[in-house]
Design a protein around this motif. Structure first.
Motif, PDB file in Angstrom:
ATOM      1  N   ARG A  10      11.174   8.970  -6.492  1.00 55.04           N
ATOM      2  CA  ARG A  10      11.998  10.252  -6.294  1.00 55.04           C
ATOM      3  C   ARG A  10      11.178  11.460  -6.062  1.00 55.04           C
ATOM      4  NH1 ARG A  10      14.498   6.659  -9.523  1.00 55.04           N
ATOM      5  NH2 ARG A  10      16.532   6.709  -9.965  1.00 55.04           N
ATOM      6  N   GLY A  11       9.910  11.252  -5.803  1.00 57.92           N
ATOM      7  CA  GLY A  11       8.881  12.393  -5.516  1.00 57.92           C
ATOM      8  C   GLY A  11       8.748  13.288  -6.486  1.00 57.92           C
ATOM      9  N   TRP A  12       9.122  12.922  -7.723  1.00 56.98           N
ATOM     10  CA  TRP A  12       8.732  13.746  -8.867  1.00 56.98           C
ATOM     11  C   TRP A  12       7.088  13.708  -9.486  1.00 56.98           C
ATOM     12  CZ3 TRP A  12      13.375  11.874 -11.994  1.00 56.98           C
ATOM     13  CH2 TRP A  12      14.626  12.285 -11.522  1.00 56.98           C
ATOM     14  N   SER A  13       6.684  14.804  -9.957  1.00 53.03           N
ATOM     15  CA  SER A  13       5.698  14.914 -10.543  1.00 53.03           C
ATOM     16  C   SER A  13       5.862  14.534 -12.152  1.00 53.03           C
ATOM     17  CB  SER A  13       4.721  16.172 -10.580  1.00 53.03           C
ATOM     18  OG  SER A  13       5.638  17.307 -11.591  1.00 53.03           O
ATOM     19  N   GLN A  14       4.709  14.129 -12.698  1.00 50.23           N
ATOM     20  CA  GLN A  14       4.884  13.974 -14.339  1.00 50.23           C
ATOM     21  C   GLN A  14       5.716  15.240 -15.096  1.00 50.23           C
ATOM     22  OE1 GLN A  14       0.888  12.812 -15.504  1.00 50.23           O
ATOM     23  NE2 GLN A  14       1.372  10.646 -15.289  1.00 50.23           N
ATOM     24  N   GLU A  15       5.187  16.538 -14.598  1.00 49.17           N
ATOM     25  CA  GLU A  15       5.679  17.586 -15.320  1.00 49.17           C
ATOM     26  C   GLU A  15       7.071  17.539 -15.053  1.00 49.17           C
ATOM     27  OE1 GLU A  15       2.814  17.667 -13.084  1.00 49.17           O
ATOM     28  OE2 GLU A  15       1.541  17.995 -14.675  1.00 49.17           O
ATOM     29  N   GLN A  16       7.872  17.307 -13.736  1.00 44.56           N
ATOM     30  CA  GLN A  16       9.064  17.640 -13.362  1.00 44.56           C
ATOM     31  C   GLN A  16       9.764  16.524 -14.318  1.00 44.56           C
ATOM     32  OE1 GLN A  16       8.420  16.814  -9.415  1.00 44.56           O
ATOM     33  NE2 GLN A  16       9.150  18.922  -8.582  1.00 44.56           N
ATOM     34  N   SER A  18       9.106  15.260 -17.056  1.00 43.35           N
ATOM     35  CA  SER A  18       8.863  15.679 -18.416  1.00 43.35           C
ATOM     36  C   SER A  18      10.148  16.881 -18.789  1.00 43.35           C
ATOM     37  CB  SER A  18       7.437  16.379 -18.850  1.00 43.35           C
ATOM     38  OG  SER A  18       7.571  17.118 -20.014  1.00 43.35           O
ATOM     39  N   GLN A  19      10.065  17.770 -17.830  1.00 42.10           N
ATOM     40  CA  GLN A  19      11.256  18.908 -18.182  1.00 42.10           C
ATOM     41  C   GLN A  19      12.564  18.164 -17.929  1.00 42.10           C
ATOM     42  OE1 GLN A  19      10.123  21.619 -14.822  1.00 42.10           O
ATOM     43  NE2 GLN A  19       8.521  22.437 -16.063  1.00 42.10           N
ATOM     44  N   LEU A  20      12.819  17.364 -16.883  1.00 41.50           N
ATOM     45  CA  LEU A  20      14.051  16.734 -16.797  1.00 41.50           C
ATOM     46  C   LEU A  20      14.312  15.855 -17.934  1.00 41.50           C
ATOM     47  CD1 LEU A  20      13.877  15.728 -12.916  1.00 41.50           C
ATOM     48  CD2 LEU A  20      15.211  17.455 -13.843  1.00 41.50           C
ATOM     49  N   SER A  21      13.469  14.978 -18.493  1.00 43.35           N
ATOM     50  CA  SER A  21      13.905  14.238 -19.800  1.00 43.35           C
ATOM     51  C   SER A  21      13.552  14.633 -20.974  1.00 43.35           C
ATOM     52  CB  SER A  21      13.037  12.860 -19.498  1.00 43.35           C
ATOM     53  OG  SER A  21      11.613  13.378 -19.850  1.00 43.35           O
ATOM     54  N   GLY A  22      12.828  15.898 -21.048  1.00 40.55           N
ATOM     55  CA  GLY A  22      12.817  16.555 -22.597  1.00 40.55           C
ATOM     56  C   GLY A  22      11.699  15.678 -23.275  1.00 40.55           C
ATOM     57  N   LEU A  23      10.845  14.845 -22.504  1.00 37.51           N
ATOM     58  CA  LEU A  23       9.787  14.315 -23.284  1.00 37.51           C
ATOM     59  C   LEU A  23       8.368  15.005 -22.857  1.00 37.51           C
ATOM     60  CD1 LEU A  23      10.689  10.594 -22.078  1.00 37.51           C
ATOM     61  CD2 LEU A  23      11.018  11.710 -24.647  1.00 37.51           C
ATOM     62  N   SER A  24       7.472  14.786 -23.760  1.00 35.79           N
ATOM     63  CA  SER A  24       6.274  15.490 -23.376  1.00 35.79           C
ATOM     64  C   SER A  24       5.461  15.009 -22.256  1.00 35.79           C
ATOM     65  CB  SER A  24       5.387  15.625 -24.567  1.00 35.79           C
ATOM     66  OG  SER A  24       4.700  14.322 -24.747  1.00 35.79           O
ATOM     67  N   ILE A  25       4.621  15.738 -21.487  1.00 38.18           N
ATOM     68  CA  ILE A  25       3.733  15.190 -20.479  1.00 38.18           C
ATOM     69  C   ILE A  25       2.986  14.070 -20.901  1.00 38.18           C
ATOM     70  CG2 ILE A  25       2.053  15.685 -18.663  1.00 38.18           C
ATOM     71  CD1 ILE A  25       3.253  18.205 -18.266  1.00 38.18           C
ATOM     72  N   ARG A  26       2.161  14.029 -22.083  1.00 36.03           N
ATOM     73  CA  ARG A  26       1.646  13.184 -22.648  1.00 36.03           C
ATOM     74  C   ARG A  26       2.427  11.983 -23.014  1.00 36.03           C
ATOM     75  NH1 ARG A  26      -2.516  10.599 -22.325  1.00 36.03           N
ATOM     76  NH2 ARG A  26      -3.463   9.618 -23.988  1.00 36.03           N
ATOM     77  N   THR A  27       3.481  11.850 -23.355  1.00 37.74           N
ATOM     78  CA  THR A  27       4.431  10.737 -23.456  1.00 37.74           C
ATOM     79  C   THR A  27       4.498   9.848 -22.282  1.00 37.74           C
ATOM     80  OG1 THR A  27       5.722  11.769 -25.508  1.00 37.74           O
ATOM     81  CG2 THR A  27       6.533   9.961 -24.302  1.00 37.74           C
ATOM     82  N   VAL A  48      17.776  10.261 -17.048  1.00 36.09           N
ATOM     83  CA  VAL A  48      17.338  10.939 -16.002  1.00 36.09           C
ATOM     84  C   VAL A  48      17.457  10.228 -14.818  1.00 36.09           C
ATOM     85  CG1 VAL A  48      15.052  11.848 -14.966  1.00 36.09           C
ATOM     86  CG2 VAL A  48      15.904  12.490 -17.429  1.00 36.09           C
ATOM     87  N   PHE A  49      17.079   8.628 -14.976  1.00 38.70           N
ATOM     88  CA  PHE A  49      16.981   7.663 -13.824  1.00 38.70           C
ATOM     89  C   PHE A  49      18.347   7.224 -13.567  1.00 38.70           C
ATOM     90  CE2 PHE A  49      12.360   7.470 -15.139  1.00 38.70           C
ATOM     91  CZ  PHE A  49      11.782   7.912 -14.060  1.00 38.70           C
ATOM     92  N   GLU A  50      19.482   7.455 -14.317  1.00 33.92           N
ATOM     93  CA  GLU A  50      20.544   6.914 -14.054  1.00 33.92           C
ATOM     94  C   GLU A  50      20.574   5.347 -13.868  1.00 33.92           C
ATOM     95  OE1 GLU A  50      21.922   8.839 -10.348  1.00 33.92           O
ATOM     96  OE2 GLU A  50      22.080  10.761 -11.395  1.00 33.92           O
ATOM     97  N   LEU A  51      19.955   5.028 -14.975  1.00 29.86           N
ATOM     98  CA  LEU A  51      20.013   3.640 -15.280  1.00 29.86           C
ATOM     99  C   LEU A  51      20.398   3.319 -17.002  1.00 29.86           C
ATOM    100  CD1 LEU A  51      16.268   2.775 -14.027  1.00 29.86           C
ATOM    101  CD2 LEU A  51      18.380   2.351 -12.694  1.00 29.86           C
ATOM    102  N   SER A  52      20.499   1.664 -16.941  1.00 27.68           N
ATOM    103  CA  SER A  52      20.929   1.545 -18.415  1.00 27.68           C
ATOM    104  C   SER A  52      19.438   1.340 -19.116  1.00 27.68           C
ATOM    105  CB  SER A  52      21.494   0.255 -18.587  1.00 27.68           C
ATOM    106  OG  SER A  52      20.835  -0.988 -18.041  1.00 27.68           O
ATOM    107  N   VAL A  53      19.418   1.441 -20.258  1.00 28.02           N
ATOM    108  CA  VAL A  53      18.408   1.239 -21.297  1.00 28.02           C
ATOM    109  C   VAL A  53      17.887  -0.186 -21.101  1.00 28.02           C
ATOM    110  CG1 VAL A  53      17.475   1.096 -23.639  1.00 28.02           C
ATOM    111  CG2 VAL A  53      18.988   3.071 -22.977  1.00 28.02           C
TER     112      VAL A  53
END
Length: 162
Positions: A10-16, A18-27, A48-53
């Motif tokens: 998707r061309g996202w950085s880890q920071e992006q 993190s923001q979209l998922s609400g998880l920390s960058i470290r996670t 975020v990825f529009e997938l099932s768990v």
């Protein structure tokens, strides 16, 4: 690994991510290195990825999700090698940055404490040689003890002729 692949597709950085998922960058970093995610992390990433768990949980047996085909398949050897090459190049550039910062600091300390003897040249030369060898190995100029050598040694240990 699947988290990293999906993020890169998707061309996202880890920071992006993190923001979209609400998880920390470290996670995010830990998950990309293969740590098993908790259920809440899985739910956030699946949304975020529009997938099932369950699609994300397939990562434990080295499967990945192909967005175009909407099916699970094994991560190719080519992709694993590409990730490995990128990590090696990243390691070389980190090494180069460390050298570029620390050597001038050593020269500064040298000139401040004892300008009559330039001792900082010795760490510069020693570390510089190591840095050059590192670069030559990473970029494939020196193939000493590389995969071909390992293959020959394994065949030799097994008593096989190539």
């Amino acid at each position: 690994m699947i988290v990293k692949k999906l993020r890169l597709q998707r061309g996202w950085s880890q920071e992006q991510l993190s923001q979209l998922s609400g998880l920390s960058i470290r996670t995010i970093q830990r998950l990309e290195k293969g740590q098993t995610p908790g259920l809440e992390s899985l739910k956030s990433l699946a949304a975020v990825f529009e997938l099932s768990v369950t699609d994300l949980q397939g990562d434990t047996n080295m499967t990945t999700y192909d967005i175009d085909k909407k099916s699970a398949h094994a991560i190719s050897l080519e992709e694993q090698l590409a990730f490995s090459r990128v990590r090696k190049i990243k390691g070389f550039y980190a090494h180069l940055i460390q050298y570029s910062v620390i050597i001038p600091v050593l020269f500064g300390i040298n000139l401040f404490t004892n300008p009559s003897y330039i001792w900082a040249i010795w760490p510069m030369l020693g570390w510089g040689i190591g840095l050059v060898v590192h670069g030559l190995r990473v970029f494939g100029v020196i193939k000493l003890f590389g995969p071909e050598w390992e293959k020959r040694q394994v065949e030799k240990q097994l008593g096989r002729k190539l």
